[in-house]
Design an enzyme around this catalytic site. Structure first.
Site, mmCIF file in Angstrom:
data_model
loop_
_atom_site.group_PDB
_atom_site.id
_atom_site.type_symbol
_atom_site.label_atom_id
_atom_site.label_comp_id
_atom_site.label_asym_id
_atom_site.label_seq_id
_atom_site.Cartn_x
_atom_site.Cartn_y
_atom_site.Cartn_z
ATOM 1 N N GLY A 77 0.833 -1.200 0.000
ATOM 2 C CA GLY A 77 0.000 0.000 0.000
ATOM 3 C C GLY A 77 0.860 1.239 0.000
ATOM 4 O O GLY A 77 0.516 2.253 0.624
ATOM 5 N N ASN B 48 1.508 -2.121 5.224
ATOM 6 C CA ASN B 48 0.605 -0.979 5.323
ATOM 7 C C ASN B 48 -0.713 -1.178 4.575
ATOM 8 O O ASN B 48 -1.693 -0.519 4.877
ATOM 9 C CB ASN B 48 1.305 0.273 4.786
ATOM 10 C CG ASN B 48 0.387 1.469 4.693
ATOM 11 O OD1 ASN B 48 -0.050 2.015 5.703
ATOM 12 N ND2 ASN B 48 0.068 1.882 3.470
ATOM 13 N N TYR C 267 -12.892 -4.860 10.540
ATOM 14 C CA TYR C 267 -11.670 -4.061 10.579
ATOM 15 C C TYR C 267 -11.017 -4.125 11.960
ATOM 16 O O TYR C 267 -9.802 -4.333 12.086
ATOM 17 C CB TYR C 267 -12.002 -2.620 10.205
ATOM 18 C CG TYR C 267 -10.803 -1.727 10.020
ATOM 19 C CD1 TYR C 267 -10.100 -1.724 8.819
ATOM 20 C CD2 TYR C 267 -10.376 -0.873 11.036
ATOM 21 C CE1 TYR C 267 -8.987 -0.900 8.632
ATOM 22 C CE2 TYR C 267 -9.272 -0.047 10.861
ATOM 23 C CZ TYR C 267 -8.590 -0.065 9.665
ATOM 24 O OH TYR C 267 -7.495 0.750 9.495
ATOM 25 N N LYS D 124 -7.293 -5.718 12.808
ATOM 26 C CA LYS D 124 -6.221 -4.925 13.397
ATOM 27 C C LYS D 124 -5.821 -5.453 14.776
ATOM 28 O O LYS D 124 -4.642 -5.366 15.168
ATOM 29 C CB LYS D 124 -6.631 -3.456 13.480
ATOM 30 C CG LYS D 124 -6.756 -2.774 12.116
ATOM 31 C CD LYS D 124 -5.455 -2.811 11.337
ATOM 32 C CE LYS D 124 -5.532 -1.982 10.060
ATOM 33 N NZ LYS D 124 -4.279 -2.034 9.273
#
Length: 249
Positions: A13, A88, A153, A157
């Site tokens: 990314g 990333n 998400y 994470k």
């Protein structure tokens, strides 16, 4: 741009937003940078121009193991063992838990959690063999504080933090692994996602941040520079939160 003298750096990314700033900082530190991207060709070409010869964009979907293996084989063949890997790449597909679809769950987990696993697994053996290296996983404060409509998400994470610790344990003593957790950072993606172009909405968001401002991509790159440099030589298995005090825990 500084002439490359350091081992290569790989940034997933790495052609847009915070990722681009991280790629540019690593290039300025002397690393030839391989910036991985999923599909935005225009951004990839802009990143290469901004890098002034120090950044090479390589298309790969980090959620697909075969693509990752092929890309990493290319990196190792051309540059040898990288000195830095920055995981990333990430996607958001928010939605209420009760109506979240299988594809929403799968796409986010496969990119945000499995992607760093695939990339690290492919490159870490060479880094260990070279006897040096730093891996930085880009997380989020939602790894340690939940939010509505983000079960996929937040879970990805949170898993990334534990993956960071496990990798740090197993890749020691030569390869360090840490996580960098940005807060509200002034990028087009954050502005759009949190509607910060609305002055009232921006004021409401900033009221939750003790420093009363968003961070800049440059400040996230400053933190990355610390984590990959000699100043953090005794730091591994940790997470560094850069969010103006928004989360304190």
């Amino acid at each position: 741009m500084t002439t490359a003298t350091a081992p290569a750096a790989v940034v997933s990314g790495g052609t847009r937003g915070i990722g681009l700033e991280l790629s540019l900082r690593l290039a300025r530190l002397g690393h030839p940078v391989v910036a991985l991207y999923r599909g935005d060709e225009d951004a990839a070409r802009r990143a290469e121009r901004a890098g002034d010869g120090a950044i090479s964009a390589l298309r790969v979907n980090v959620a697909v193991p075969d693509e990752v293996r092929a890309a990493c084989a290319h990196v190792l063949d051309r540059y040898g063992a990288p000195g830095v890997l920055v995981n990333n790449a990430g996607v958001n597909r928010d939605g209420p838990f009760l109506t979240m679809g299988d594809d929403q769950w799968r796409d986010v987990l496969e990119t945000n959690l499995s992607g760093p696993f695939h990339l690290s697994r492919a490159l870490a053996p060479a880094m260990v063999g070279a006897g040096r290296g730093s891996i930085v996983n880009i997380g989020a404060t939602t790894a340690i504080r939940p939010r509505a409509d983000g079960a996929n998400y937040c879970s990805a994470k949170a898993g990334l933090l534990q993956l960071t610790r496990c990798m740090a344990l197993e890749l020691a003593p030569h390869v360090r692994v840490n996580a960098l957790l940005p807060g509200f950072t002034e990028t087009s993606e954050v502005i759009e996602r949190y509607r910060l172009d609305d002055p009232e909405r921006r004021a409401a968001v900033l009221a939750t941040v003790p420093q009363r401002r968003t961070g800049s991509p440059r400040e996230i790159a400053d933190a990355l520079e610390f984590l990959v440099g000699e100043a953090s030589a005794y730091v591994t298995g940790q997470h560094l939160v850069v969010d103006g005090g928004h989360f304190m825990g």
